[in-house]
Enzyme design. Structure first.
Site, short mmCIF file in Angstrom:
data_model
loop_
_atom_site.label_atom_id
_atom_site.label_comp_id
_atom_site.label_asym_id
_atom_site.label_seq_id
_atom_site.Cartn_x
_atom_site.Cartn_y
_atom_site.Cartn_z
CG ASP A 31 -3.13 9.69 11.71
OD1 ASP A 31 -4.17 10.38 11.65
OD2 ASP A 31 -2.60 9.20 10.70
CB SER A 69 0.51 11.44 2.68
OG SER A 69 0.39 11.23 4.08
N GLY A 102 0.83 -1.21 0.00
CA GLY A 102 0.00 0.00 0.00
C GLY A 102 0.86 1.25 0.00
NE ARG A 103 2.44 2.91 -5.16
CZ ARG A 103 3.73 2.81 -5.41
NH1 ARG A 103 4.58 3.59 -4.76
NH2 ARG A 103 4.18 1.95 -6.31
#
Length: 413
Positions: free
Chosen positions: A130, A19, A16-17
């Site tokens: 987060d 930011s 996965g990618r």
């Protein structure tokens, strides 16, 4: 194509990618691992690399069944990576995308797991900063819990803190995902453990409702709602569970529960939630005049249209809305007058399933029909009252004598 990460690890395949970087399926001395490789521009930041090394002990010390263990931190040339346990499963965002909302029992079981993990981290002085569905992994190989929920593990500990260096953000920036940011972070205060509780309560709300309590529209509008609006009840939610949500979504950090308390309270409620179906509510739309609001004259379609999911708002232009949406991106802290720009009050209430959207053509049409109906009813009442008055008057005149009629006239001055 495989690539070496330091001297001990090999990255084989992209999982996965995001930011901040890319997650790879990798191999280490002890078997398969997940490798989070940070972006090259971050790896070239010497201040960040220094913080990366300083945080090594704290991150490697987190060991809990509901926390994805960080095995190693690699600094090698242009490579800056976190090596973590590989969880065989998916993230919670992917499940939400597929199911839209969960049954209360499963939602509460997942959030209780995450609260347990947060309690362990907070005891070590580590704040996640987060918490959101993208950072909650579901272990598909683990035993099923209440409501058929897979064990939940919280990942990406420390990444927000690493990226949020003083030089990078100073006192005028905030880092995080707008939908889950606690009000005190929006106002520029330093993040403490209570910000994780607020974010986790937002996740629980989203699991139950299918949308976040203050999301939708421009990120600036989302941030303002966190500060100025209060959350409204979800139709059909058990009262005790709702009160728990309200407490953890309190604007004042001191009013929220601690992670260990939240986990215990949630588990206490699991027996009463068994067998309850997912809630049946529709997502509120942005108010007229807000960025992202539907045009006032937009017709309401007769057939259900494809819904656009309103989860976390991407902060990087052109980012793909997938399970690795942008997260650790800085935004300017809104000024006090900007935060006060919206009227203080209650957040937009979720609509009952099938109810027309406020401001839509169908909503206005229904309102016109109600006004016409009320006007017609009023006209009938007025007409009936006039007929009754005429009948009463003529009846009195018929029975009156001439003298009576004369005596009913006003006297001359």
């Amino acid at each position: 194509m495989a690539r070496k990460i330091g001297s001990r690890y090999t990255a084989h395949q992209i999982l996965g990618r995001g930011s901040v970087g890319t997650v790879w399926l990798g191999e280490g001395p002890d078997g398969p691992v997940a490798i989070k490789l940070l972006r090259e521009d971050l790896a070239s930041d010497q201040e960040l690399v220094g913080r990366f090394v300083q945080e090594r002990t704290a991150l490697l010390g987190l060991d809990h069944p509901h926390v994805v263990t960080v095995r190693d931190l690699v600094v090698d040339g242009n490579d800056l990576a976190l090596v973590m346990d590989l969880v065989r499963g998916t993230d919670l965002r992917t499940r939400l995308d597929r199911e839209r909302r969960l049954a209360p029992e499963a939602a509460v079981a997942i959030v209780a797991d995450v609260a347990d993990g947060l309690a362990a981290a907070h005891a070590e002085g580590v704040v996640h900063r987060d918490v959101k569905p993208e950072n909650i992994l579901l272990d598909m190989e683990g035993p099923l819990g209440p409501g058929g929920a897979h064990p939940a593990l919280l990942t990406d500990f420390g990444v927000a803190k690493l990226i949020d260096s003083p030089r990078r953000t100073r006192a005028t920036k905030i880092i995080g995902t707008p939908d889950y940011l606690a009000p005190e972070m929006v106002e520029g205060l330093p993040p403490r453990a209570s910000v994780d509780i607020y974010a986790l309560a937002t996740v629980l709300y989203e699991l139950l409702a299918g949308f976040t309590p203050f999301g939708g529209g421009h990120p600036g509008a989302v941030l303002r709602r966190h500060v100025t609006e209060t959350v409204v009840p979800l139709p059909g939610i058990p009262e005790e569970l709702w009160q728990l949500l309200v407490q953890c979504l309190a604007k004042a950090p001191a009013s929220r529960l601690r992670a260990s308390e939240l986990a215990a309270r949630l588990r206490e409620q699991l027996p009463s939630l068994a067998g309850l179906p997912p809630l049946d509510v529709d997502e509120p739309y942005a108010e007229q005049g807000e960025p992202g609001a539907a045009p006032e004259d937009e017709p309401e379609p007769e057939e259900p249209r494809e819904r656009v999911r309103r989860g976390a708002v991407p902060l990087v232009r052109g980012s793909a809305p997938d399970s690795n949406r942008d997260t650790h991106t800085s935004m300017r802290v809104p000024a006090p007058d900007e935060l006060a720009g919206g009227a203080l009050g209650t957040a937009r209430a979720p609509r009952a399933a099938g109810a027309p959207r406020p401001g839509s053509a169908r909503h206005r049409s229904a309102a016109r029909r109600r006004r016409i109906g009320i006007g017609a009813a009023a006209a009938v009442l007025v007409a009936a009252a006039g007929v009754g008055t005429w009948a009463a008057t003529t009846g009195d005149d018929a029975d009156a004598t001439p003298q009576d009629t004369k005596n009913s006239a006003p006297e001359s001055p």
